[in-house]
Design a protein around this motif. Structure first.
Motif, short mmCIF file in Angstrom:
data_model
loop_
_atom_site.label_atom_id
_atom_site.label_comp_id
_atom_site.label_asym_id
_atom_site.label_seq_id
_atom_site.Cartn_x
_atom_site.Cartn_y
_atom_site.Cartn_z
N THR A 151 -22.17 -44.04 21.12
CA THR A 151 -21.16 -43.74 21.39
C THR A 151 -21.92 -42.26 21.16
O THR A 151 -21.37 -41.35 21.56
N LEU A 152 -21.41 -42.56 19.87
CA LEU A 152 -22.09 -41.52 18.48
C LEU A 152 -23.05 -40.76 18.57
O LEU A 152 -23.21 -39.15 18.23
N ARG A 153 -23.89 -41.05 19.28
CA ARG A 153 -26.09 -40.83 18.94
C ARG A 153 -25.93 -38.80 19.89
O ARG A 153 -26.34 -37.92 18.61
N ALA A 154 -25.23 -39.29 20.91
CA ALA A 154 -25.44 -37.87 21.70
C ALA A 154 -24.28 -36.77 20.73
O ALA A 154 -24.99 -35.54 20.39
N PRO A 155 -23.10 -36.14 20.86
CA PRO A 155 -22.47 -35.75 19.75
C PRO A 155 -22.89 -35.53 18.54
O PRO A 155 -22.45 -34.87 17.52
N LEU A 156 -23.18 -35.98 17.81
CA LEU A 156 -23.77 -36.06 16.25
C LEU A 156 -25.37 -35.18 16.50
O LEU A 156 -25.67 -34.48 15.33
N SER A 157 -25.42 -36.04 17.17
CA SER A 157 -27.27 -34.90 18.18
C SER A 157 -27.22 -33.65 17.70
O SER A 157 -26.80 -32.83 17.00
N ASP A 158 -25.61 -33.47 18.76
CA ASP A 158 -24.63 -31.99 18.77
C ASP A 158 -24.45 -31.19 17.82
O ASP A 158 -24.86 -29.89 17.28
N LEU A 159 -24.15 -32.05 16.49
CA LEU A 159 -23.51 -31.28 15.67
C LEU A 159 -24.36 -30.98 14.30
O LEU A 159 -24.50 -29.92 13.77
#
Ligand SMILES: [Mg+2]
Length: 263
Positions: A151-159
């Protein structure tokens, strides 16, 4: 191929580099990462090998002080020339003089450290463990809930992209760090410094892939390379690229002992 390079190592140990990852390779992965001690049989074997091989090195995502604390390498007879590259090669410790070289804390990491707790809480991930390594910040999801990492993978990549940081995925962990260092760079520096003719690298996780790639490149330039996977049910990305697949840190310890017995 495996037996050829082994013979070359035995014939010419002084031009051999043995480099190993720490977690999942020398140490079992455990729920509490502050208790992930190096396998004592591996440390014993490394001490024997350290006395005969050109260079023994640990190349880890951990900060150097943690690798020292969990490894029990410092002051160990046979490991007087040990080198530890920490934080994916960004820091370096030399047993020979006990010094650590470490760059300044990158500005984007300072910003990330400030905003991350609220950022995670807003995404229902307030329970994950944040590990501030100084030059990188790791978000650990082990024991917190299956699927949270995905779940965190994509938003963390964006961040990370927003802050100009690189993403380093691992076994139940995602790490954000300044770009510019990886384990492959550390292996290349070690090979160049020794003038190594044989290089052995052992790892277990995605962060070891650049080191695998470095060894593959070195092979193409005539250096003997041996790639070892410390296998787990969590990660199989290294298996197909390895010359030897060992069943985790216990088997790695056995392999190191066998090599040490050659001398
Ligand atoms: Mg590892």
């Amino acid at each position: 191929m495996t037996s050829t390079i082994r013979s070359a190592i035995v014939a010419d140990p002084g031009h051999t580099l043995l480099a190993l990852d720490f977690d999942g390779t020398l140490a079992h992965i455990v729920d509490d990462p502050t208790r992930a001690f190096a396998h004592p049989r591996s440390v014993d074997a490394l001490a024997r090998l350290g006395a005969v091989l050109g260079q023994v090195a640990i190349v880890t995502g951990r900060p150097v002080p943690q690798a020292l604390e969990l490894g029990g390498f410092e002051g160990r007879a046979g490991l007087e020339r040990l080198v530890i590259y920490g934080q994916y090669g960004a820091e370096r410790w030399d047993a020979a003089d006990g010094t650590t070289t470490r760059p300044d804390r990158p500005e984007p990491i300072v910003r990330l450290a400030g905003l991350l707790p609220d950022w995670l809480a807003e995404r229902g991930a307030g329970d994950v463990r944040i590990e501030d390594k100084g030059l990188a910040i790791a978000i650990h999801t082990r024991g917190v809930g299956d699927g949270l990492l995905d779940t965190l993978r994509a938003p963390l990549s964006d961040l990370a992209a927003e802050l100009g940081l690189a993403v380093e995925p691992g076994r139940q962990v995602i790490e954000l760090r300044a770009p510019g260092n990886d384990k492959g760079d550390a292996v290349r520096r070690l090979v160049a410094a020794l003038g190594a003719k044989q290089v052995v690298f052992a790892g277990d996780d995605l962060g070891d892939l650049p080191a695998f790639a470095a060894v593959e490149e070195l092979r193409a330039s005539g250096v003997g390379g041996l790639l070892i996977c410390s296998a787990s049910t969590e990660q199989d990305a290294l298996v197909s690229r390895s010359d030897i697949v060992l069943e985790g840190p216990d088997a790695v310890a056995g392999w190191l002992e066998e090599l040490a017995d050659e001398f």
